[in-house]
Each structure stands twice: as structure tokens, then as C-alpha cells.
Design an enzyme around this catalytic site. Sequence first.
Site, mmCIF file in Angstrom:
data_model
loop_
_atom_site.group_PDB
_atom_site.id
_atom_site.type_symbol
_atom_site.label_atom_id
_atom_site.label_comp_id
_atom_site.label_asym_id
_atom_site.label_seq_id
_atom_site.Cartn_x
_atom_site.Cartn_y
_atom_site.Cartn_z
ATOM 1 N N GLU A 113 0.838 -1.190 0.000
ATOM 2 C CA GLU A 113 0.000 0.000 0.000
ATOM 3 C C GLU A 113 0.878 1.245 0.000
ATOM 4 O OE1 GLU A 113 -2.262 -0.466 3.546
ATOM 5 O OE2 GLU A 113 -0.668 0.245 4.859
ATOM 6 N N ASN A 157 8.931 0.133 12.274
ATOM 7 C CA ASN A 157 7.478 -0.106 12.242
ATOM 8 C C ASN A 157 6.943 -0.751 13.512
ATOM 9 O OD1 ASN A 157 7.362 0.802 9.461
ATOM 10 N ND2 ASN A 157 8.293 -1.164 8.934
ATOM 11 N N GLU A 174 -7.086 0.364 13.767
ATOM 12 C CA GLU A 174 -5.961 1.278 13.595
ATOM 13 C C GLU A 174 -6.185 2.188 12.389
ATOM 14 O OE1 GLU A 174 -2.148 -0.509 13.713
ATOM 15 O OE2 GLU A 174 -2.555 -1.635 15.543
ATOM 16 N N GLU A 186 -5.905 -1.145 9.619
ATOM 17 C CA GLU A 186 -6.130 -2.562 9.873
ATOM 18 C C GLU A 186 -6.899 -2.706 11.179
ATOM 19 O OE1 GLU A 186 -2.076 -3.771 9.978
ATOM 20 O OE2 GLU A 186 -1.926 -3.607 12.151
#
Length: 668
Positions: A200, A235, A275, A289
Amino acid sequence: MISKLLIANRGEIACRVIKTAKKMGIKTVAVYSDADRDALHVKMADEAVHIGPAPSNQSYIVIEKILEAIRQTGADAVHPGYGFLSENAVFADALAKEGVTFVGPPVNAIQAMGDKITSKKLAAEAGVSTVPGHMGLIADADEAVKISDQIGYPVMIKASAGGGGKGMRIAWNAEEAREGFQSSKNEAKNSFGDDRIFIEKFVTEPRHIEIQVLGDKHGNVLYLGERECSIQRRNQKVIEEAPSPFLDEATRKAMGEQAVALAKAVGYHSAGTVEFIVDGKQNKFYFLEMNTRLQVEHPVTELITGLDLVEQMIRVASGEKLAFGQSDVKLNGWAIESRLYAEDPYRNFLPSIGRLTRYHPPVEGVQDDGTIVRNDTGVYDGGEISMYYDPMIAKLCTWAPDRLSAIDAMSKALDNFEVEGIGHNLPFLSAVMQQERFRSGKITTAYIAEEFKDGFTGVVPDEAAARKLAAIATLINQTLQDRAVAISGTIGNHPRKVGKDWVVTLAGHEFPVTISTSVDGTTIAFADGGKCAVTGGWLPGRTHTIFHVDGEDVGVKINLAGPAIRLRWRGMDVTVRVRSPRVAELAHLMPVKLPPDTSKMLLCPMPGVITSIAVQEGDQVEAGQSLATVEAMKMENILKAEKRSVVKKIAVKAGESLAVDGLIMEFE
């Protein structure tokens, strides 16, 4: 109500669930691998069952081994924690077939929302704003590059079944997309047993904000406010807080209602998290997500709502209705969570393993100033940090009536947290708490990369901090000198005397000082006329003391190294020398010892396993070219050439384990 609960997890979250279960009068069962035989969660549980070797794919994520532990102990329910099998629909279905209660959402919700590709499709169908990207499965690296080119860089490569930062890479060009695809695929397979990947668009200057939802089996779903999780590295979240300093009430309500609508669309019950990526410039939010499990950072929500989310999950799983409605949910005060990791911030946060030779967390509970300290952990003093699992040691949380007070409370708690024996990120966490940008709430997911462009090298004390540390070191030196006099008494026939004049050097600062003691305490007078009043109950052998410097509490970690004094405070790590004026004068004449030259060597930056070597002896390599891959704590790390050179010697083979600074290869 559930009578015996098996926790299909380990470490901190297993301990967390056990605490609530015991509070509710529920018996607990722990499972453990070879590496966790002496782990804290094993000691805390009423029963414990061994389930296999250390690697999680041979123990904690083997469904049949968990089922056998259930049969062996007669547990009637399972809490999966987070990670491992927590979002595994096959596991939840297997429990249902065994007649065992799953303390989590229904299987269809896990299938629909636990899979990131499916959840994005459902969110889009429900009218929820989603990040642009390719929601189909990607076959190979060539297709990943093609899709990334079409979306436009930067892109985020993500594991469909991922979580906790595993199986995620940001790619800024085609080469990184190719490498990132393979690494994400490998990590996903090793961590989740599912190597599906999607891509994405990566939103620049984003804020990571998530909504906590809670539902029961009777159709009631609520949102419990939001959490700001923007400070991340690789991340993976490092610091979280609730509420977010960015959201206004209208945006909070809109995000909350959207999260509830999404949960209701799949018949969700139990605790879960929706999220969002929030565009900090345009104030737009995009569905990212849904995590169909309890989140690592759930304690900050508990601190501002007064709810025990694990208790609510257990009650919902037992068929109870929620005892409160949306209007009853009130957000009170502010909470901060700092994740204490076994990683070296001075080496780009690479994992660290070993024995905790000292583990002394701060005192928990309500403090004298009304703030609250909470520490969720799965380790203990003398315990072992293994290379097989996530490197998180503890989650330190503080609560206060407002954000700045909560940050200040966190600073004090970090000052009073002692961890020795391994590399850890306490200095980094302390440093962030002092940064003006963080304190003002101007944060994004790029915060660490932007604020620490050259990596974390520690905090250099400014003049004011250097004077405080100099005053503390002078008092420590005085204590040592007085002790020496008390032991030796005299030199020949002459009574030994302790001087009052000293020269203190630290981090490029040099302070001639004079120490004086009276009934009112100790005063350190600086040569320029400045003074510090300092008191503290430090005694030789103590590794931590709270000093009072001009009325301020300064919690310092202390280590003696020969004639030097090592002091650590607020991200500063300084070696202090307190010398007599004559010795200080001579010290200026001493040559400086240079470090060894390792510029022609590739050294292993962390303890781990060499999974691949990408070059051969005699190869010419270019700057940025991949040389080797090291796997540690379920994360793959690609080591690249820093400059153009020729490989002279390769010292290891794929599959070998190396310690920190172990030689991988040499260059001409």
C-alpha cells in the site's frame, strides 16, 4: 464463569493475564518452551506445561501442542494474549471443536478482520476511507516491484497476517521493494506461518492513532477512546499514549463511531483495536487494519478509563453483557507507555540478549505527587533474555491529570529503573521525554528517523546538566575519600586529610570546585561563583541513588570504574573524573588512546544467526550492496556495504550463530 484459564503465550502478556485471572478467582495454566523453563509466567501460574523447543514454530504456535496442554490440565478456556496464535482462526476453531472457550472474538471476525487484505476490502465496502494500495496477493519480487512502481514510492510492504512490526518494510525505490518483499515474506512465514504479502501507499508525515473497541455477545459494541502510537522504529511502536494530543473531540467521535460500525459489521465481540493512519496536515484519517486481539499498549487505555480490559474479555467470553454503555465511558487524565526493549539504541536499536544481572523497576502504584506508575513485565532479576522471542522486557506506564505531568512522571520512573547485563533502550526513552518536539505533541511515525538522523548517540549534557552531575560526582568522591580515611586513618605518623578543592571533568566540561559541608548539607562551589546544594544517601556499592540538587530530585545510576565515576541520567551516560588540581593538571599531558580500526571488517551488529551470505570472496561490492542477512528475535536484518571495496575473506557460513561484533567478512 470460566474456572481454569490456559494462557497460550509467554512473557509479559502471560503475566498480565495471570494477574487478572487470579484477581477473579480463576485458576491459571502456563505453557512454556525449553528457553522459558524458568520464566516468570511459569512461576506465577498455578500449573505449567512444557510444549517443546525454544523456536516458536516448534512450541508456541503449534496448535496441537496447545490443545494437548488443554487436555492434560482440564482448562476450560484459553487467552491467546497477542502475537503467536492470537489472530489465528484455525486455532480459535480448533478450541471450539474441543469445547474450550476462546477469550477473544468469533472465528468469522478473526478471518475477516485479522487478515489485513480482507479487512481492507470489507472496510472499503463499508465506506471506510482506506489507504491506496494493491489488496491482492503478490506472487514474487518482480510483481512486487511492478505494483510498487504503479502505486508510486514510497510504499509499505506488509504481511497479511502480520503484527508487532514483523513482516513490514518501507521501500523508497525498486531495489528496496525487491529486498523488502523477500524479507517481509521470510519474517511473516517464521513469525505467523503465513507468508502472504500486500503493498500500500506509505503516507508521509502520518500519525498512527488507534481506537480501542469492546463488544459483547449480545450485540453491544463500544469505543474506549484512542491511543497515539506514532513513535516507532522499524514499524514497531516504542512510546504510546492515551488520549492523542492531536485529536479534537469531533474527530475522536468520528473515528470511534467508524470503528464501532466496522466491528458490528463482522459481529465482533471481545477487545479489539481499529488502527488508523491520520494525515497530520489535512486531518484526514484512513483505515489501516483491525487487530482482533488485545494490544500491547492496552494499559494506557486502562489507566484513563479505569477498566480492566482482560477482565472484560473474560466476562464477555463467559457470555456476560457489558455492564456499561458508551455514555459511561469517560477519559480521565493522561497516560504514557514506554516499551523497554532488549536492544542497543547506540547500534540502531539492534537486539541484545543475555542475563539480566540487575533488574530493579521503579516502585509501582500511586506516588507522593498523585501520579501513578505501572510496570507490566515478564522478567526478573537474574533472568535470561533469549534470542528466540520479541525483545520487549517491560511496559512502563505513568498516569497524571495532564500530558506534561504524565511525561514528567515517566521521566522520573525511567530515572529510577535499573537494568544491567544487556543492551537496552532506557537512555533513548529518557531522551525522548526531554525533547521539546515530543513534549509539544508534534509527532509522526517518522519521529525517530527525523530526530535521530545519525542514530542515537546519547544525550550530551548542557552546562546546567553538567553542573548537576559534577556536583553529584563531587559528593560521591567525598564519600569515597572519607571512607578511605576511616579505613587507613594515617599515612605514616601523619593523619590523612581529605582535600576540599577538586577539578571535575565530564563530557567536555571542566569545573574547578570546592566542597563544603555543614549541618544544613553539602555545597559545591564552582570557580565562576556558581553554587549547588546537594544531598543524597549514596554509599559505596549502591548503583542508584536519588540526589537532591538545589531542590530537584535527580535519580542517577552510578558505577565506579577505577578512579572514574560513571553516571547515567536522562539519556546522558558520562564518565566523570574528580581529581586534585595537581593530578588534573598532569592529566592534560596524557595521550589519547585511539580505538582499533575495523573499517575493513563486517562485524555482526547483534547476536543472531547468519541466514544468508550474498557475496563471495573476490567479489567487488558497491556502497549500499547487500552483503549478508542476520536473523535475531524474529527480525531479519540486511547488512550492506558502506563503501566500494573487494571481499577478501568470508569468515562464516549460512546457519552459523554469532555474538555481537563477531567477524562476518574482511575487505581489501
